[in-house]
Design an enzyme around this catalytic site. Structure first.
Site, PDB file in Angstrom:
ATOM      1  CG  ASP A   1      -1.687   1.143   1.453  1.00 54.50           C
ATOM      2  OD1 ASP A   1      -2.211   1.613   0.439  1.00 54.50           O
ATOM      3  OD2 ASP A   1      -1.814   1.596   2.595  1.00 54.50           O
ATOM      4  CE  LYS A   2       0.931   7.611  -1.420  1.00 56.35           C
ATOM      5  NZ  LYS A   2       0.479   8.884  -1.744  1.00 56.35           N
TER       6      LYS A   2
ATOM      7  N   GLY B   1      -4.572   3.714  -3.902  1.00 54.48           N
ATOM      8  CA  GLY B   1      -5.777   4.360  -4.352  1.00 54.48           C
ATOM      9  C   GLY B   1      -5.514   5.740  -4.928  1.00 54.48           C
ATOM     10  CG  ASP B   2      -2.614   8.200  -3.319  1.00 57.91           C
ATOM     11  OD1 ASP B   2      -3.712   8.490  -2.825  1.00 57.91           O
ATOM     12  OD2 ASP B   2      -1.557   8.125  -2.684  1.00 57.91           O
TER      13      ASP B   2
END
Lengths: 951, 306
Positions: free
Chosen positions: A140-141, A435-436
């Protein structure tokens, strides 16, 4: 949680392979029993009168019914050969794993995060060795790679770069090149949140002495004026809190404040800025700028403008945005440092910074009035208002004069680039699933040295003009078709190119960037294969704008499709599905609640701890467990084979070679402890070198230590040794008489052979383990000693254990003969000779990597590196870099990013709607309708305010 | 290193083994009257026929006393499961009839529960009973049959138990089978032949000590051996051999250990040389990180590129 998947129970692949191994052992068992029982049926015959087979014979030996004899003897053989199944293996492995988890992983100081007082936590002990074989990491980021904290880091004004900071990626690059490393004390620690900038040329009014003071002033004003931030709290520089739609904006406004342009109040029509040092050093004055128009940000425009009127009537348009859109709109002339600035942008981009260009334009009052009319019209339009507004904005956002550019650091978690680079060296492929937005994702990929300009990038993005046009027509079906066609085309094209570049061996590394919408189509069964092929070829894969569900789908694709070991790491609730889908789930135990941790198998406090978790603990666990399993396999196979050979000579009767108690205690007592000690303590190279040579990790990915080949070698060794261990002792006493001429019998042979077996099997461990501590010595010699002590007691006096009295006095009899001592020296040496030879050849002529490093350690000496004694992590000294160090590898990437998923609607949401909590459900539901345009904005890590209505 | 230690041991044991003089003489085939050669079993199982058989053995080399006399049986599965367990150690030590469960089918005489067999079981029942008389010309050479069993057997495993109801060479149905009888007055711990026999052999081909000749046998002496050939190995084609052997400090004639030591020893020296040679030819200095697989790969790439 309705959306929650069933929590899968995870078992490691090694364990699953172990089950296979057990099955193989079972088949060997049955084959041996089968052969022997058939033969026993054939053998049994009344002619052996001394067996008393004429009358009153039990079924098992009744020559009258050979079939029944075979069947019953089969059962006898099953019990006789049952030690081939290493029942104690599971117990031992479990013990080893629990020890690894509780004593090593959970207590490793290197994985203990001091600031938050969080040690690593293994929530399961099943997967330790899996950690040593991970090939794909899905990360994930936000919150995992980054801290979700933007800091104003550098800027370029009028062609001059300001800011002394060094980003992590630059440090990494410098380390790679080994150049320009200059020690320098770390920058002032006490900096403001959102602001990590230090350059005496700009601070405290010093900018007045710079070559372009006017431009500096414009720069700061642009920062202070051109934004949509709301100030909250006291109007004091120390206490004010900026409410910004995106952390970038907050960072920029904070920067303006630090430079002496303190924005402190917003009214519907104006902005008040407390300006220092403008007229004179030290002078402060409040200036009110009248805001005439705000041309808002959206993802198509990629810029934002504010038209404001100075108190003195000057009419200025300030604009900030992506370099591409700003450069298109610059005035042809009067932009002398356009090119320098572009260089700087590239430099920022390569350093992993998020850039924005700042520009302004002085407006003529008349021209403005004319334009404003159109603007008002557009604003009040009922249909297509946004489109019209955009068109109107185009009219005025032109002939801009470039001021400079800002560089904001999306603050990575500590040590992330180094960690990623280390993992990559270890052969691990890291995918970023976020999700970015596309740009942000790419940016982060750059920032964590996942991607660089030397890579060939395949970008599959649904946000193209073509698709947007189709979308505008509003036909959902058509849109879907168009996207699908587009995705298919792009995928095939990319794959073709990828294959091409692979074949030509340009050594070009590949990177794939794909967004959530395209991914939805790419994950379709038809395209899935292509996607898989392509993505496996890529060194870096970035998936942006993906929903939690898609994260899980991508994970499963690799897990099931490529049959590789996957690890997912994330911190938030939206990572739960991905964490559960992967072979190993790692949760970042920190800020974003506990869902991820609760779903995970391991929890660590920082992304960088992954290095230690994988390269040290994972690798060692894998190494140890595979060694333990192989050893168990060998020792049980060998033991049972000796009985098998023996029974070839007993008329296949199922007679035991060893006493019952010897056989039962063989696995439990005489050979149990040393292997557990090895499973706990063995290590091939020192922990320091595990980190220093991450390439060693590849052995785990390629499964070098638990390949069938390795097991076959162990099996060969087992067969060879069993032959030696059976025939040598029995030969030694077969014709032998000791000096008083007496003969030895069956139980003497069995006991002697058993002694040799125990000695050999225990000594074999010395060859198997890399690292000998006093625990090894104690356990190995302790086990051998235990056997002798047991033998002395057991045969020392009549006891109820030995019902038949077979072993009574035997050990003393055989120990009184020369043969025993001969055999006990000869047999282990002879049986281990083959293994010794193999190990020696291996090491000498085809050394494993760890062999070489061991030698290096031996020569250079190892620094003491006991796992638990490590002091708190040493801070690496900050290094300053020459800017030129990075210039060489620059190209197009400039790192534009302006992250705010829902910037457009920010103002709308301000009225009365409080910030919505980050909620798993929002993200989840949003992901369900990711195909719809609205919600595709939402399927991001940070569901923005203003969409509460959706819930 | 192993070689250096092992080879001398091997040589010493071989030398010791070579000094041992061993004579092996098979007699089961020749001690059968010609007319019974097609029906050997009937011959051996008839109680009336004379089983005596004289064989001559020439001593090839001087045999220093003690000369051990062994009998060797072949194809005889003393290690068969049914056979091995068919004994009662409790009974052998303490007498009585408890714990004789394993002795079946030789538990009671003729299946009569009131006649429990002591010592029970197949092993005792099938006791070897050929005897040998040695004569040098006409002088009888005495064979000492004491001390042929292990001390631990005499003192610990076998007790002062007198045989009772022993089937004396009969099977369950009372048929003469060609095995031994026991003297009811000789307690088990005095019957060394029984003790030797009951230490069951590990392999189907085995030797057991018969006795010691405690005089030197000169070279070229012709020994007349009167063999009382009554033990039945004919029904299962087992061979019987008479063995005379001296011993050395190590034991009897046993080349195996010596050869094994020599083999392992020379193998290790040979391998050491091979390793040394290969090492000199293909030198890889220890701990040279250039040999790490990834470094090698880089070098290869570098080479192909340049």
């Amino acid at each position: 949680m309705m959306n929650a998947m069933n929590v899968p129970s995870k078992r490691s692949t090694l364990e699953r392979r172990l089950d296979m191994l057990i099955l193989i052992l079972f088949s060997i068992l049955f084959i041996m029993c089968f052969i022997d029982s058939i033969c026993s049926g054939i053998f049994i015959n009344r002619k052996y009168w001394y067996l008393g087979l004429t009358s009153d014979v039990e079924d098992q030996f009744n020559p009258g019914n050979r079939f029944l004899v075979a069947c019953l003897t089969f059962l006898t053989f099953v019990t006789l050969f049952s030690p081939i199944i290493p029942i104690s293996l599971y117990v031992s492995i479990e013990m080893i794993k629990v020890f690894q988890v509780t004593q090593f992983i959970n207590k490793d100081v290197k994985m203990y995060h001091k600031e938050t007082n969080t040690p690593a936590l293994a929530r399961t002990s099943n997967l330790n060795e899996e950690l040593g074989q991970v090939e794909y990491i899905f990360s994930d980021k936000t919150g995992t790679l980054t801290r979700n904290l933007m800091e104003f880091f550098k800027c370029s004004i009028g062609g001059v770069i300001y800011g002394k900071g060094v980003t992590e990626i630059e440090k990494a690059a410098a380390r790679r090149n080994g150049t320009g490393i200059e020690e320098m004390e770390s920058p002032a620690e006490s900096h403001e949140k959102y602001f990590n900038f230090d350059d005496d040329r700009l601070m405290r009014g010093a900018w007045r002495n710079e070559p372009n003071p006017e431009l500096c002033k414009e720069f700061f004003r642009c920062l202070a004026v051109c934004h949509t931030v709301l100030p909250e709290g006291d109007e004091l520089p120390e206490k004010i809190v900026y409410q910004a739609a995106s952390p970038d904006e907050a960072a920029l406004v904070t920067a303006a404040k630090m430079f002496g342009f303190f924005f402190f109040r917003r009214t519907p029509t104006s902005i008040r800025v407390r300006e220092s040092h403008v007229e004179k050093i030290g002078r402060m004055q409040d200036v009110e700028y009248e805001i005439l128009n705000v041309l808002e940000f959206n993802s198509t425009r990629k810029r934002q403008s504010v038209i404001c009127r100075y108190p003195n009537g000057r009419l200025v348009l300030y604009c900030k945005g992506a370099d591409s859109v700003i450069y298109e709109r610059l005035m042809e002339r009067h932009n002398p440092f356009k090119d320098t600035n572009r260089d700087h942008l590239e430099y920022f981009g390569a350093a992993g910074l998020r850039t924005l260009c700042l520009a302004y334009r002085d407006l003529d009052i008349n021209a403005y009035e004319m334009w404003n009319e159109k603007f008002v019209q557009a604003k009040s339009a009922l249909r297509d208002r946004e489109k019209k507004l955009d068109e109107v904005a185009e009219l005025i956002e032109k002939d801009l004069i470039l001021i400079g550019s800002t560089a904001i650091e999306d603050k990575l978690q500590e040590g992330v680039p180094v960690c990623i680079e280390t993992l990559a060296k270890g052969g691990i492929k890291i995918w970023v699933l976020t999700g970015d937005k596309l740009e942000t994702a790419i940016n982060i990929a750059y920032a964590c040295s996942l991607m660089n300009n030397g890579m060939k990038q395949f970008i599959i993005n649904s946000d193209t003009k073509e698709i947007r046009d189709v979308e505008d027509r509003g036909d959902a079906l058509e849109t879907a078709q168009v996207i699908e066609r587009y995705v298919a085309e792009r995928l095939n094209e990319s794959l073709r190119q990828a294959v091409e570049s692979e074949q030509t061996q340009t050594g070009l590394e590949l990177a794939l960037v794909i967004d959530g919408r395209c991914l939805m189509y790419a994950l379709d069964p038809e395209l899935r294969g292509t996607l898989l092929k392509l993505s496996v070829m890529c060194k870096a894969v970035v998936c942006c704008r993906v929903s939690p569900l898609q994260k899980a789908q991508v994970t499963s694709m690799i897990k099931d499709g490529a049959k590789k070991i996957t690890l997912s790491i994330g911190d938030g609730a939206n990572d739960v599905s991905m964490i559960q889908a992967a072979h190993i789930g790692v949760g970042i135990s920190g800020l974003e609640g506990m869902q991820a941790v609760m779903a995970s198998d391991f929890a660590i406090a920082q992304f960088r701890f992954l290095t230690d978790l994988l390269l040290v603990h994972g690798r060692l666990s894998y190494l140890r467990i595979s060694k333990v399993v192989a050893y168990f396999f060998y020792k049980n196979l060998m033991f049972t084979l000796t009985q098998f050979w023996f029974n070839l000579y007993t008329g296949f009767s199922g007679q035991r070679f060893y006493d019952d108690w010897f056989q039962s205690l063989y696995n439990v007592v005489f050979t149990a402890l040393p292997v557990i000690i090895v499973g706990i303590f063995d290590k091939d190279v020192s922990i320091t070198n595990s980190r220093k040579y991450p390439q060693l990790y590849k052995a785990g990915i390629e499964n070098i230590f638990f390949r069938w080949r390795i097991l076959i070698i162990w099996a060969i060794s087992a067969v060879y040794q069993s032959v030696i261990l059976f025939f040598f002792p029995i030969k030694a006493i077969e014709e032998g008489k000791n000096s008083s001429g007496r003969m030895l019998g069956l139980w003497d042979a069995g006991t002697m052979a058993f002694t040799c077996v125990v000695v050999t099997v225990n000594l074999r461990l010395f060859l198997a383990c890399n690292f000998i501590t006093r625990w090894h010595l104690i356990s190995i010699f302790g086990s051998i000693l235990a056997w002798f002590i047991f033998a002395f007691f057991y045969s020392g006096f009549r006891n109820p254990l030995d019902k038949q009295g077979n072993i009574y006095q035997v050990i003393f009899v055989i120990m009184g003969t020369w043969y025993f001592w001969y055999a006990i020296v000869l047999v282990p040496v002879a049986s281990l000779a083959l293994d010794f030879l193999h190990e020696g050849m291996r090491r000498w002529f085809a050394p494993y990597d760890y062999h070489i490093i061991q030698e290096e350690e031996k020569i250079k000496g190892v620094e003491r590196d006991e796992l638990l004694l490590v002091e708190s992590p040493r801070q690496a000294p900050e290094q300053s870099l020459e800017l030129t160090g990075l210039h060489g590898e620059m190209s197009k990437h400039t790192g534009y990013s302006f992250d705010s998923p829902c910037f457009d609607s920010f103002f709308a949401s301000q009225e009365g709607v409080s910030m919505s909590q980050r909620s798993y459900d929002i993200a989840r539901r949003a992901s369900m309708r990711v195909s719809r345009r609205q919600s595709s904005d939402l399927g991001s890590d940070s569901p923005p305010p203003g969409h509460n209505s959706l819930i | 290193m192993v070689g250096v230690i092992f080879i001398p041991i091997g040589i010493l044991s071989l030398l010791a083994s070579n000094r041992v003089v061993e004579i092996v003489h098979r007699y089961d085939d020749v001690c059968i009257p010609a007319k019974y050669s097609t029906d050997k079993v009937r011959f051996i199982q008839s109680a009336d026929l004379s089983k005596n058989c004289t064989q001559t053995i020439t001593i090839p080399r001087h045999m220093k006393q003690p000369v051990y006399v062994y009998y060797e049986l072949d194809n005889y599965y003393q290690n068969h499961r049914r056979y091995v367990k068919s004994r009662s150690d409790t009974q052998l030590q303490n007498g009585g009839v408890s714990n004789t469960q394993n002795c079946k089918p030789e538990q009671n005489l003729l299946g009569n529960a009131s006649l429990p067999i002591i010592p029970c079981g197949l092993i005792a029942w099938s006791l070897f009973n050929d005897t040998y008389d040695f004569r040098d010309g006409t002088t009888k050479i005495s064979v000492n049959k004491t001390g042929i069993s292990w001390k631990s057997d005499r003192e610990h495993k076998f007790g002062n138990v007198k045989p009772e109801n022993f089937p004396n060479n009969l099977n369950e149905s009372g048929v003469w089978i060609g095995g031994a009888s026991l003297d009811v007055n000789k307690s088990l711990n005095e019957d060394e032949d029984l003790m030797v026999w009951m230490r069951t052999a590990a392999l189907p081909n085995f030797r057991k000590l018969y006795g010691r000749i405690e005089t030197d046998l000169q070279a070229n002496t012709v020994l007349n051996v009167i063999i009382h050939n009554q033990y039945n190995t004919y029904s299962f084609d087992g061979k019987k051999r008479l063995v005379l052997s001296t011993t050395s400090w190590l034991g009897g004639k046993n080349d195996f250990l010596g050869i094994a030591y020599l083999a392992v020893g020379s193998l290790s020296i040979f391998l050491a040389l091979v390793f040394l040679g290969a090492h000199l030819k293909n030198r890889r200095s220890l701990g040279d990180i250039n040999y790490l697989s990834w470094n090698k790969k880089q070098q290869q790439n570098g080479n192909t590129r340049s």
